[in-house]
Design a protein around this motif. Structure first.
Motif, mmCIF file in Angstrom:
data_model
loop_
_atom_site.group_PDB
_atom_site.id
_atom_site.type_symbol
_atom_site.label_atom_id
_atom_site.label_comp_id
_atom_site.label_asym_id
_atom_site.label_seq_id
_atom_site.Cartn_x
_atom_site.Cartn_y
_atom_site.Cartn_z
ATOM 1 N N TYR A 193 0.834 -1.193 0.000
ATOM 2 C CA TYR A 193 0.000 0.000 0.000
ATOM 3 C C TYR A 193 0.876 1.253 0.000
ATOM 4 O O TYR A 193 2.000 1.256 0.505
ATOM 5 N N THR A 194 0.334 2.344 -0.551
ATOM 6 C CA THR A 194 1.056 3.612 -0.547
ATOM 7 C C THR A 194 0.574 4.551 0.557
ATOM 8 O O THR A 194 1.132 5.629 0.734
ATOM 9 N N GLY A 195 -0.461 4.162 1.297
ATOM 10 C CA GLY A 195 -0.935 4.989 2.404
ATOM 11 C C GLY A 195 0.173 5.264 3.395
ATOM 12 O O GLY A 195 0.898 4.351 3.804
ATOM 13 N N GLY A 196 0.335 6.545 3.768
ATOM 14 C CA GLY A 196 1.371 6.923 4.722
ATOM 15 C C GLY A 196 2.723 7.190 4.104
ATOM 16 O O GLY A 196 3.632 7.674 4.779
ATOM 17 N N LYS A 197 2.895 6.882 2.836
ATOM 18 C CA LYS A 197 4.167 7.148 2.160
ATOM 19 C C LYS A 197 4.195 8.609 1.687
ATOM 20 O O LYS A 197 3.186 9.162 1.265
ATOM 21 N N ALA A 198 5.341 9.234 1.735
ATOM 22 C CA ALA A 198 5.532 10.624 1.322
ATOM 23 C C ALA A 198 4.480 11.530 1.953
ATOM 24 O O ALA A 198 3.674 12.146 1.252
ATOM 25 N N PRO A 199 4.464 11.640 3.282
ATOM 26 C CA PRO A 199 3.465 12.484 3.951
ATOM 27 C C PRO A 199 3.479 13.910 3.413
ATOM 28 O O PRO A 199 4.540 14.476 3.135
ATOM 29 N N GLY A 200 2.277 14.463 3.253
ATOM 30 C CA GLY A 200 2.146 15.826 2.769
ATOM 31 C C GLY A 200 1.905 15.937 1.282
ATOM 32 O O GLY A 200 1.594 17.030 0.783
ATOM 33 N N TYR A 201 1.999 14.819 0.555
ATOM 34 C CA TYR A 201 1.880 14.859 -0.897
ATOM 35 C C TYR A 201 0.649 14.092 -1.395
ATOM 36 O O TYR A 201 0.239 13.088 -0.815
ATOM 37 N N VAL A 202 0.083 14.592 -2.465
ATOM 38 C CA VAL A 202 -1.123 14.012 -3.053
ATOM 39 C C VAL A 202 -0.816 12.656 -3.671
ATOM 40 O O VAL A 202 0.195 12.492 -4.368
ATOM 41 N N GLN A 203 -1.713 11.703 -3.424
ATOM 42 C CA GLN A 203 -1.679 10.431 -4.131
ATOM 43 C C GLN A 203 -2.892 10.355 -5.049
ATOM 44 O O GLN A 203 -3.955 10.889 -4.735
ATOM 45 N N ALA A 204 -2.746 9.694 -6.181
ATOM 46 C CA ALA A 204 -3.787 9.718 -7.211
ATOM 47 C C ALA A 204 -4.236 8.322 -7.595
ATOM 48 O O ALA A 204 -3.419 7.403 -7.737
ATOM 49 N N ASN A 205 -5.546 8.181 -7.779
ATOM 50 C CA ASN A 205 -6.110 7.016 -8.449
ATOM 51 C C ASN A 205 -5.831 7.146 -9.942
ATOM 52 O O ASN A 205 -5.772 8.261 -10.477
ATOM 53 N N ILE A 206 -5.702 6.018 -10.618
ATOM 54 C CA ILE A 206 -5.359 6.028 -12.039
ATOM 55 C C ILE A 206 -6.356 5.191 -12.839
ATOM 56 O O ILE A 206 -6.772 4.112 -12.413
ATOM 57 N N CYS A 207 -6.735 5.723 -14.005
ATOM 58 C CA CYS A 207 -7.541 4.974 -14.970
ATOM 59 C C CYS A 207 -6.985 5.256 -16.355
ATOM 60 O O CYS A 207 -6.885 6.413 -16.771
ATOM 61 N N ILE A 208 -6.594 4.205 -17.066
ATOM 62 C CA ILE A 208 -5.983 4.315 -18.397
ATOM 63 C C ILE A 208 -6.891 3.615 -19.398
ATOM 64 O O ILE A 208 -7.237 2.443 -19.217
ATOM 65 N N LEU A 209 -7.268 4.351 -20.458
ATOM 66 C CA LEU A 209 -8.265 3.860 -21.410
ATOM 67 C C LEU A 209 -7.833 4.098 -22.846
ATOM 68 O O LEU A 209 -7.037 5.013 -23.126
#
Length: 272
Positions: free
Chosen positions: A33-49
């Motif tokens: 999981y990426t939760g808690g990694k790089a505190p303070g920075y936005v994490q994004a969901n991804i969808c590629i089509l």
């Protein structure tokens, strides 16, 4: 590997890092999981089509900003997202990817370079990990985070607004709070409309068609103490259900809770 080495490796994985360091760690084989990694920075969901589905999906996001808060749309065929991080390579920088063909989940992979083509369009959507950080900073407890887990995920019976071939029931995440903390949680998350915003429902799960014992793909924690209220936020896994209904020949998404770590600060997404 001895016990000391194992503990050291575990500590290295848990140590806060910059976004670039987290992405490097992922390229080196991290699949958690990426939760808690790089505190303070936005994490994004991804969808590629494929390009033939991109405009309809863009409209789906515009009509459903709570589950699909659009942060960026890449140029067709580009695996770079320079506004989110100049060194990002979307083909390698997520711990795990889910691959769908004709709307059906086929496999989980850790690298999509072999699947890449100039016909693909990448969408990056806001993630609840950003507002979870704001909740923690406000002193609001979340037991699942203390245990290294993630919020419980559920499919509701709430219909999203359709767009062409894309339509779905709303997927939500659940976090329980004592009543006073619940009020504060609503106040805090309402400041972040670009990462799902305020809850879509509070209280009785059955009112939105949720059975707390039946989590979406068995993701997250369903624990609620007797004195707590469940709060439900729109979830970035909703597009996966929309993809299943649209049935594109190929779609690639993030695996649950395995996000793209960007160079954007969470604070920049606060509306006030």
């Amino acid at each position: 590997m001895g016990q000391g080495s194992t503990q050291a490796a575990s500590a290295a994985v848990c140590t806060p890092a910059t976004p670039a360091e987290v992405r490097a760690m992922i390229r080196d084989g991290y699949t958690g999981y990426t939760g808690g990694k790089a505190p303070g920075y936005v994490q994004a969901n991804i969808c590629i089509l494929p390009k033939d589905y991109a405009e309809e999906f863009l409209l789906f996001c515009q009509r459903n900003p709570a589950p699909c808060p659009l942060l960026e749309r890449a140029d067709q065929g580009s695996y770079r997202l320079p506004r989110l991080g100049k060194e990002i390579d979307i083909r390698t920088d997520l711990p795990r990817y889910h691959v769908f063909r004709d709307g059906v989940f086929c496999e989980e992979v850790t690298d999509i370079r072999d699947l890449w083509s100039n016909e693909l369009v990448t969408f990056a959507l806001g993630c609840s990990f950003s507002f979870e950080e704001a909740l923690r900073e406000a002193g609001l407890p979340m037991r699942f985070m203390d245990r290294g887990g993630v919020a419980g995920v559920y499919q509701t019976d709430i219909e999203t607004q359709p767009a062409g071939r894309f339509h779905a029931k709303l997927v939500v995440t659940m976090r329980p709070f004592a009543p006073a903390d619940a009020i504060r949680a609503i106040q805090v998350t309402s400041r972040f409309p670009n990462v799902h915003g305020a809850p879509v429902h509070i209280g009785d799960p059955a009112a939105i068609g949720v059975d707390l014992s039946r989590r979406y793909r068995d993701v997250g924690s369903d624990e609620i103490l007797p004195y707590e209220l469940p709060l439900f936020w729109a979830c970035g896994l909703t597009p996966q259900l929309a993809v299943a209904n649209a049935k594109p020949p190929l779609c690639i998404t993030h695996a649950p809770s395995s996000m793209l770590v960007t160079d954007i600060r969470n604070a920049s997404l606060a509306s006030f």
